[in-house]
Design a protein around this motif. Structure first.
Motif, PDB file in Angstrom:
ATOM      1  N   UNK A  64       0.841  -1.204   0.000  1.00 15.04           N
ATOM      2  CA  UNK A  64       0.000   0.000   0.000  1.00 15.04           C
ATOM      3  C   UNK A  64       0.875   1.254   0.000  1.00 15.04           C
ATOM      4  N   UNK A  65       1.897   1.250   0.862  1.00 14.78           N
ATOM      5  CA  UNK A  65       2.775   2.432   0.952  1.00 14.78           C
ATOM      6  C   UNK A  65       3.599   2.605  -0.323  1.00 14.78           C
ATOM      7  N   UNK A  66       4.053   1.492  -0.918  1.00 16.40           N
ATOM      8  CA  UNK A  66       4.866   1.545  -2.124  1.00 16.40           C
ATOM      9  C   UNK A  66       4.038   1.793  -3.378  1.00 16.40           C
ATOM     10  N   UNK A  67       2.719   1.693  -3.229  1.00 14.75           N
ATOM     11  CA  UNK A  67       1.802   1.837  -4.368  1.00 14.75           C
ATOM     12  C   UNK A  67       2.145   0.840  -5.476  1.00 14.75           C
ATOM     13  N   UNK A  68       2.411  -0.395  -5.045  1.00 18.02           N
ATOM     14  CA  UNK A  68       2.727  -1.425  -6.023  1.00 18.02           C
ATOM     15  C   UNK A  68       3.461  -2.597  -5.402  1.00 18.02           C
ATOM     16  N   UNK A  69       4.072  -3.369  -6.266  1.00 18.22           N
ATOM     17  CA  UNK A  69       4.739  -4.611  -5.882  1.00 18.22           C
ATOM     18  C   UNK A  69       5.899  -4.361  -4.919  1.00 18.22           C
ATOM     19  N   UNK A  70       6.028  -5.258  -3.946  1.00 18.59           N
ATOM     20  CA  UNK A  70       7.158  -5.250  -3.014  1.00 18.59           C
ATOM     21  C   UNK A  70       7.676  -6.665  -2.855  1.00 18.59           C
ATOM     22  N   UNK A  71       8.901  -6.768  -2.359  1.00 17.48           N
ATOM     23  CA  UNK A  71       9.486  -8.072  -2.059  1.00 17.48           C
ATOM     24  C   UNK A  71      10.120  -7.999  -0.676  1.00 17.48           C
ATOM     25  N   UNK A  72       9.957  -9.059   0.094  1.00 18.64           N
ATOM     26  CA  UNK A  72      10.591  -9.134   1.410  1.00 18.64           C
ATOM     27  C   UNK A  72      12.094  -9.287   1.213  1.00 18.64           C
ATOM     28  N   UNK A  73      12.873  -8.408   1.849  1.00 15.92           N
ATOM     29  CA  UNK A  73      14.330  -8.521   1.736  1.00 15.92           C
ATOM     30  C   UNK A  73      14.989  -8.875   3.053  1.00 15.92           C
ATOM     31  N   UNK A  74      14.295  -8.631   4.183  1.00 11.24           N
ATOM     32  CA  UNK A  74      14.901  -8.965   5.475  1.00 11.24           C
ATOM     33  C   UNK A  74      13.838  -9.142   6.536  1.00 11.24           C
ATOM     34  N   UNK A  75      14.079 -10.115   7.384  1.00 14.86           N
ATOM     35  CA  UNK A  75      13.336 -10.237   8.631  1.00 14.86           C
ATOM     36  C   UNK A  75      14.319  -9.742   9.682  1.00 14.86           C
ATOM     37  N   UNK A  76      14.132  -8.505  10.114  1.00 12.20           N
ATOM     38  CA  UNK A  76      15.085  -7.853  11.002  1.00 12.20           C
ATOM     39  C   UNK A  76      14.989  -8.373  12.429  1.00 12.20           C
ATOM     40  N   UNK A  77      13.773  -8.671  12.851  1.00 18.94           N
ATOM     41  CA  UNK A  77      13.542  -9.141  14.215  1.00 18.94           C
ATOM     42  C   UNK A  77      12.268  -9.965  14.219  1.00 18.94           C
ATOM     43  N   UNK A  78      12.289 -11.041  14.995  1.00 18.88           N
ATOM     44  CA  UNK A  78      11.088 -11.866  15.137  1.00 18.88           C
ATOM     45  C   UNK A  78      11.130 -12.470  16.533  1.00 18.88           C
ATOM     46  N   UNK A  79      10.154 -12.118  17.364  1.00 18.77           N
ATOM     47  CA  UNK A  79      10.138 -12.588  18.745  1.00 18.77           C
ATOM     48  C   UNK A  79       8.814 -13.301  19.010  1.00 18.77           C
ATOM     49  N   UNK A  80       8.916 -14.559  19.446  1.00 18.13           N
ATOM     50  CA  UNK A  80       7.735 -15.313  19.878  1.00 18.13           C
ATOM     51  C   UNK A  80       7.641 -15.160  21.384  1.00 18.13           C
ATOM     52  N   UNK A  81       6.548 -14.576  21.865  1.00 14.51           N
ATOM     53  CA  UNK A  81       6.390 -14.302  23.289  1.00 14.51           C
ATOM     54  C   UNK A  81       5.571 -15.376  24.010  1.00 14.51           C
ATOM     55  N   UNK A  82       4.578 -15.929  23.312  1.00 15.94           N
ATOM     56  CA  UNK A  82       3.707 -16.950  23.885  1.00 15.94           C
ATOM     57  C   UNK A  82       3.339 -17.939  22.794  1.00 15.94           C
TER      58      UNK A  82
END
Length: 131
Positions: free
Chosen positions: A49-67
């Motif tokens: 939505x922000x890019x007004x078009x196609x995007x690709x994931x380039x990094x998962x900078x942080x991912x925390x599982x809390x529960x």
């Protein structure tokens, strides 16, 4: 799970989904990879939505599982743009689980930050347009 959270007031989730028995790992909890896929989808929607078009994931900078997440939990995924670069967009995602009826409890189960790059029809990076 001693700390209960609340769903963010006055906000609509980007995604709402309920995991099924096919989504569990060998211990009976929802597989972390399944949750990661949902987070990537929610973040990708906001980034596109922000890019007004196609995007690709380039990094998962942080991912925390809390529960842990269980079959039958109702997951609400909230995502926000936290940084915009020339071609990149960084998104923060919070995942909440609603558990139990009639005495529903809410847990913040996952937090993540992902970076996307805006891409053109040729799938090469392109500038992110002004809002």
């Amino acid at each position: 799970m001693n700390q209960l959270d609340r769903l963010p007031p006055h906000r609509e989730p980007v995604l709402r989904i309920q995991p099924k028995p096919a989504d569990v790992n060998m211990h009976g909890d929802i597989f972390g990879g399944w949750i990661m896929a949902q987070v990537d989808m929610a973040a990708g929607i906001v980034a596109a939505r922000r890019a007004k078009g196609r995007v690709a994931t380039v990094a998962v900078n942080q991912f925390v599982f809390k529960h842990p997440v269980f079959v039958g939990d109702l997951l609400s995924l909230y995502a926000d743009v936290i940084r915009v670069g020339r071609t990149s967009i960084t998104i923060e995602v919070e995942v909440f689980a609603e558990r139990g009826i009639p005495d529903t409890q809410v847990f913040r189960v996952t937090e993540a930050t992902l970076t996307f790059v805006a891409v053109g029809e040729d799938r090469r990076p392109r500038p992110v347009p002004e809002p």
